[in-house]
Design an enzyme around this catalytic site. Structure first.
Site: not given
Length: 158
Positions: A44-46
């Site tokens: 998700g952060c990527t």
């Protein structure tokens, strides 16, 4: 003390990627997006970082600086930035100073276990250093575009 819409953000200085130090007061005259994400190099952060990266030219055109923040160490942040080709700096907030200022540490549940972690959140600071908009409990899909549109709107007003 935590941040509130329309109120000045207390000045802060933080270690960031690219061997830089970010000081909020030095960014006056520019809008600043500060987005908090739970952990470098996770799916998700990527995706979220990539969405901001892909819109950087539009953020630049709206006089807006992007800063990503997590509790990861500077080496993890450098690796994440390099691997994903991020074109903005990532702040290492290991001591949670910024996390506490923006009140993004929340009790989370993962596999039935509770732990304290970063709630995905984004803040838009105006050219005078005041909090203009906030998004808490963010869902990644479409988020960077929504923040960009808010930054463009704010820039058009100034």
């Amino acid at each position: 003390m935590t941040v509130a819409i329309g109120q000045p953000i207390p000045d802060f200085t933080a270690s960031a990627t690219g061997d830089t130090t970010v000081t909020l007061s030095e960014l006056r005259g520019k809008q600043v997006v500060v987005y908090f994400y739970p952990k470098a190099s996770t799916p998700g952060c990527t995706t979220e970082g990539g969405d901001f990266r892909d819109r950087k030219a539009a953020f630049d055109a709206a006089n807006t600086v992007i800063l990503g923040v997590s509790r990861d160490g500077i080496r993890a942040q450098e690796n994440f930035k390099a691997k994903q080709d991020f074109n903005f700096e990532l702040i290492s907030d290991k001591d949670e100073t910024l996390c506490r200022l923006f009140d993004v540490i929340k009790l989370k549940k993962l596999y039935g276990k509770e732990h304290l972690g970063i709630e995905r959140s984004t803040f838009l600071i105006d050219t005078e250093g005041r909090l203009a908009r906030e998004w808490r409990g963010v869902k990644v899909k479409g988020h960077a575009q929504e923040v960009l549109e808010a930054a463009q709107e704010l820039d058009a007003e100034s």
